[in-house]
Design a protein around this motif. Structure first.
Motif, short mmCIF file in Angstrom:
data_model
loop_
_atom_site.label_atom_id
_atom_site.label_comp_id
_atom_site.label_asym_id
_atom_site.label_seq_id
_atom_site.Cartn_x
_atom_site.Cartn_y
_atom_site.Cartn_z
N ASP A 255 9.99 -7.20 0.52
CA ASP A 255 8.67 -6.99 1.12
C ASP A 255 7.80 -6.20 0.15
N SER A 256 6.86 -6.88 -0.47
CA SER A 256 5.95 -6.22 -1.42
C SER A 256 4.49 -6.49 -1.06
N THR A 257 4.23 -6.80 0.20
CA THR A 257 2.87 -7.16 0.63
C THR A 257 2.03 -5.91 0.86
N PHE A 258 0.79 -5.94 0.36
CA PHE A 258 -0.16 -4.86 0.57
C PHE A 258 -1.32 -5.35 1.45
N ILE A 259 -1.91 -4.42 2.16
CA ILE A 259 -3.14 -4.70 2.90
C ILE A 259 -4.31 -4.47 1.95
N ALA A 260 -5.21 -5.45 1.83
CA ALA A 260 -6.35 -5.35 0.91
C ALA A 260 -7.60 -4.98 1.70
N ILE A 261 -8.31 -3.97 1.20
CA ILE A 261 -9.53 -3.48 1.83
C ILE A 261 -10.64 -3.42 0.78
N THR A 262 -11.86 -3.77 1.17
CA THR A 262 -13.02 -3.57 0.31
C THR A 262 -13.73 -2.31 0.77
N PRO A 263 -13.58 -1.20 0.09
CA PRO A 263 -14.23 0.04 0.53
C PRO A 263 -15.75 -0.06 0.37
N ALA A 264 -16.45 0.69 1.17
CA ALA A 264 -17.92 0.66 1.15
C ALA A 264 -18.46 1.58 0.08
N ARG A 265 -19.52 1.12 -0.58
CA ARG A 265 -20.18 1.96 -1.56
C ARG A 265 -20.97 3.05 -0.84
N VAL A 266 -20.93 4.26 -1.34
CA VAL A 266 -21.63 5.38 -0.73
C VAL A 266 -23.03 5.43 -1.33
N GLY A 267 -24.00 4.88 -0.59
CA GLY A 267 -25.37 4.85 -1.05
C GLY A 267 -25.51 4.10 -2.36
N THR A 268 -26.20 4.73 -3.31
CA THR A 268 -26.36 4.13 -4.64
C THR A 268 -25.48 4.83 -5.67
N THR A 269 -24.53 5.63 -5.20
CA THR A 269 -23.65 6.36 -6.10
C THR A 269 -22.57 5.44 -6.65
N ASP A 270 -21.73 6.00 -7.50
CA ASP A 270 -20.60 5.23 -8.03
C ASP A 270 -19.33 5.45 -7.19
N GLU A 271 -19.48 6.03 -5.99
CA GLU A 271 -18.33 6.29 -5.13
C GLU A 271 -18.16 5.17 -4.12
N PHE A 272 -16.87 4.82 -3.87
CA PHE A 272 -16.50 3.83 -2.87
C PHE A 272 -15.50 4.49 -1.93
N ARG A 273 -15.65 4.23 -0.62
CA ARG A 273 -14.87 5.00 0.34
C ARG A 273 -14.40 4.11 1.49
#
Length: 887
Positions: free
Chosen positions: A402-420
């Motif tokens: 069992d090597s399956t991962f759950i894939a998520i697209t995190p949301a960008r925080v405003g216009t910053t370079d942070e994803f959460r």
């Protein structure tokens, strides 16, 4: 916390390059009392890196040829010089501390620095310590990083060693002290330099700008950790088996990457050395291949050069006037190369000087149940592909099933370079393993954490919820016996205690009793200082001290290690899990000049004191003998090592005659063999057995013979390999069982090593050393004879002499002696052996006889004055005479 799915062995290694500053890591991969990672091999590697002087420098040599080469700087730099206010495609700030430079040398140096500043992007200033010093003629300069980092934020080679300037560029922040240099460079003022910046040096002069460009490139990462010990013929990973980031891109002519071909080219092997000297090594990276359509050939001549091989481009392929010739190992007079060339510039992109940094502060484990906020910053030197930032997570570590991962697209925080992304508390409980991923316009994929050389993704780990897991306590006694009570002594404790949560260890101590009487608990203190120049993580130390004459023979100290973690439950571990360790106070017997036992007499048990050994009759044997545990245990102390021993309590006074100072025993050795061709003491020589002596009542021990393993006898090795069974990951143990048919007779010359002299009285011990990775059945010793003469021949009638053997003149001053013999039986030939006082054979010859008498002159004039032994062997007859050379 990273997850590493590989292991590595640890042993001292020779250093082949020129090394400098002590390494410093970005951050420890473990904190006080916290488990380092899933792989003990990687944890050990990190510990060693912290204090091992493994910062390489390469050397640039000059040739006296006038090359009349003029290669101008890149267009980006020339345009910047023409329009200082124009916008540059790449910029970085270099700050140079000049030591001893003349004004004209400093101007040339700064010009080279300005070229590099227009070719690379870094938000962190790159500091250079430049020294203008006296060096040997023929050397132009040397340079390298002053510090390196492993596992720093954003790097793509998970176990790669990164120069500090590159690690800071990727992390987008300062990692070392802001005032510390990132590159150290020395330049030879004892040279006829050209200081101009016009790329037009005259005949007989060396262009300083070219040399500075070259050396700065090494400091930026054109450097690595492959090498060869001095005068050696084996190739090594000079950083305990782990590569530099540059080393990941080295491949041979068949396209085999050296860092992923350790089976074919193992560390510390002649096979790896041959790769270094085939003249067929290349750099190959995706950007280099995509942009240039070729690999960059490396300098790998048939004669290895520790200052130049591997970490330069090939001189013949890129000669003078070739645009890629800057990073070849030599520079001629009148040769100006003011550009790194397309091969090097594109390779610097593969080296991550042009990258997408996926940055992340690993999440902290907690016993509180709460929302889990995953956050990453993604900063790209190119263009980030829309929607490519992904989070992959799973509950529990991946397995083959069992090597399956759950894939998520995190949301960008405003216009910053942070994803959460926030994982609700109801789903966040338990053991979570995860990583981030992003892609740029070039099609490259970047992850945090990075990948292994084989491309396996490493993982972060976070745990939420109650901590019910006790700490791990790793310990193996460093001392099992005390042989004297006349002087002060102590029992040291070196205990590795780690926990699965960052809360760490609350308390650790030793519970002990002396002769059954409980003593106050001894606290164990977390150690932050090095031991033997190596810093060990999660190590707790202390010692029980014994005053002079405070112990008597027969006293016993029993003890166990107790550790509690800092969780709410205060989980407790005890080592050993049941029972106690025991320290015995023993008194040696009266000295004697000989000892013999078949181990069948019950009294033999009182002649030995043992740990991990016993006198037993194992399965498939018919009589008792001295046995290690079957199978013996893997190493388990703070260095992942253990030593099992049995000491003969009868001290032996060594005889003067080397032919009498002999020790004989029968044995079977089924312990893990080292790599083929490895020698005792090398990194590839794994478990072993050894016989040692002590002339100071057990305080120190010296070899009576070098350690040996199952490789010592062909049938031992065949037996060991006949029944492999799975052990630790990527390791195999042996389930083969010793049998009496495997017995071999061994003879040791007790004076041969030179560690002991005639007349000394020594204790003798048998020791089995085990590392942590693989093990076998072990060791058995029987029919032990120490300085026992061979039995006389059994004659049916009255004894007769075997013959007459004489040497004259004796003593001899000229070195010429006459050897004569009269034998009772005719023989065709006799063998003559001349031996030194320690028993080593100095000369051997065969003399034709064809009868019962012979006379032969021997020339001993080349031997120094002293005592020697001449042995005559005729069939079963052996006769020995002493001869003295006195001039």
């Amino acid at each position: 916390m990273f997850y590493w799915n590989f292991s590595a062995r640890s042993s001292p290694v020779g250093l082949a390059l020129m090394w400098s500053v002590v390494v410093a890591l970005l951050r420890p991969l473990s904190v006080q009392g916290q488990e380092v990672a899933s792989s003990p091999g990687y944890a050990r590697f990190v510990r060693q890196l912290r204090t091992a002087p493994i910062i390489p420098k390469t050397i640039c040599y000059k040739t006296e040829r006038d090359e009349f080469t003029r290669i101008l700087p890149p267009d980006a730099f020339l345009k910047a010089r023409q329009n200082p206010r124009g916008r540059l495609a790449a910029t970085s700030q270099f700050i140079v501390n000049y030591n001893g430079f003349t004004p004209e040398a400093q101007r040339a140096f700064q010009y080279a620095v300005d070229i590099w500043s227009t070719l690379l992007v870094s938000s962190v200033p790159i500091r250079i310590q430049a020294n203008w010093i006296q060096q040997d003629r023929g050397i132009l300069g040397s340079a390298g990083p002053t510090e390196v980092r492993v596992g720093s934020d954003g790097v793509q080679k998970a176990n790669g060693i990164y120069p500090i300037a590159l690690a800071e560029k990727i992390a987008r922040r300062q990692l070392n002290n802001p005032n510390d240099p990132d590159i150290g460079a020395d330049f030879n003022k004892n040279n006829n330099w050209y200081y101009g910046t016009d790329a037009n040096p005259p005949a007989g002069q060396t262009d300083l700008v070219s040399v500075v460009l070259h050396e700065i490139c090494h400091g930026l990462g054109f450097i690595g950790y492959f090498g060869v010990p001095d005068n050696g013929s084996v190739g090594q990973y000079l950083s305990n088996g782990f590569p530099g980031v540059y080393d990941h891109f080295i491949e041979n002519g068949q396209g085999q990457r050296l860092v992923t071909s350790m089976t074919a080219f193992p560390d510390n092997s002649a096979a790896l050395f041959r790769q270094f000297t085939t003249n067929s090594l290349f750099l190959n990276g995706p950007i280099l291949k995509q942009k240039t359509g070729q690999r960059a050939k490396l300098y790998a001549p048939a004669t290895y050069n520790k200052g130049s091989s591997i970490y330069h481009l090939d001189e013949s392929t890129y000669p003078a006037r070739n645009p890629n010739s800057l990073m070849t190992p030599q520079l001629g007079n009148a040769e100006a190369i003011h550009s790194p060339g397309p091969l090097v510039l594109n390779f610097m992109t593969d080296l991550e000087w042009k990258t997408t940094s996926v940055l992340h502060e690993p999440l902290a484990s907690s016993e509180d149940v709460k929302d889990l906020v995953f956050s990453t910053r993604v900063i790209s030197d190119t263009t980030l592909t829309d929607g490519s930032v992904r989070l992959f997570y799973r509950k529990g570590p991946p397995t083959n099933a069992d090597s399956t991962f759950i894939a998520i697209t995190p949301a960008r925080v405003g216009t910053t370079d942070e994803f959460r992304y926030t994982l609700p508390a109801a789903q966040a409980q338990g053991d979570i393993w995860y990583y981030f991923q992003a892609q740029d316009a070039s099609g490259r994929t970047f992850t945090n954490p990075g990948k292994t050389p084989a491309g396996q993704q490493t993982l972060h780990r976070v745990q939420l919820g109650p901590d019910n897991v006790p700490p791990t306590v790793r310990y193996s006694p460093s001392k099992n016996f005390i042989f004297t009570t006349a002087v002060a002594d102590s029992l040291p404790f070196y205990v590795t205690i780690s926990d699965n949560r960052p809360t760490g260890i609350d308390s650790a101590y030793v519970e002990y009793q002396l002769n059954g009487q409980a003593q106050p608990a001894l606290p164990l203190r977390y150690s932050q200082g090095p031991i033997g120049n190596v810093q060990y993580d999660s190590l707790y130390i202390n010692r029980i001290r014994f005053g002079a004459n405070s112990l008597k023979a027969g006293d016993k100290l029993t003890y166990r290690i107790v550790a509690r973690d800092a969780s709410k439950a205060k989980n407790r571990s005890i080592n050993p899990a049941t029972g106690f360790y025991e320290l015995s106070v023993v008194a040696p017997q009266a000295p004697r000049d000989r000892y013999a036992t078949t181990f069948q007499n019950a009294a033999a048990a009182t002649d030995f004191v043992s740990y991990g050994f016993s006198i037993t009759t194992p399965e498939s044997f018919t009589s008792p003998a001295l046995n290690s545990e079957h199978a013996y245990r893997n190493g388990s102390d703070y260095r992942y090592q253990s030593n099992y021993e049995s000491v003969l309590l009868a001290p032996i006074t060594l005889k003067a005659n080397p032919d009498s100072a002999l020790m004989r025993y029968d044995e079977v050795v089924l312990v893990e063999p080292g790599e083929p061709g490895s020698v005792f003491g090398s990194s590839e020589f794994y478990d072993y057995v050894i016989v040692e002596g002590s002339s100071d009542n057990g305080q120190t021990w010296k070899p009576l013979i070098n350690g040996y393993d199952s490789n010592d006898q062909a049938d031992w090795l065949a037996a060991y390999n006949s029944r492999p069974v799975a052990g630790l990951p990527n390791e195999q143990n042996s389930a083969a069982v010793g049998t009496s048919s495997l017995y071999k007779r061994r003879t040791l010359r007790l004076l041969a090593t030179g560690n002991f002299k005639a007349g000394e009285t020594i204790l003798i011990r048998f020791r089995l050393f085990a590392d942590q990775l693989a093990h076998g059945w072990g060791w058995i010793i029987d029919n032990l004879e120490i300085q026992v003469p061979p039995p006389p021949p059994v004659l049916a009638t009255e004894p007769v002499t075997a013959g007459r053997f004489t040497i004259y003149p004796n003593p001899v001053s000229t070195g010429l002696v006459r050897v004569e013999a009269e034998l009772n039986k005719p023989v065709a030939d006799v063998g003559l052996t001349v031996s030194g006082p320690n028993g080593q054979a100095l000369r051997q010859s065969t003399v034709h006889v064809g009868g019962t008498t012979f006379s032969q002159q021997l020339d001993l004039s080349q031997l120094p004055i002293g005592q020697y032994f001449v042995r005559l062997k005729a069939g079963d007859v052996v006769l020995t005479q002493k001869v003295i050379i006195a001039r």
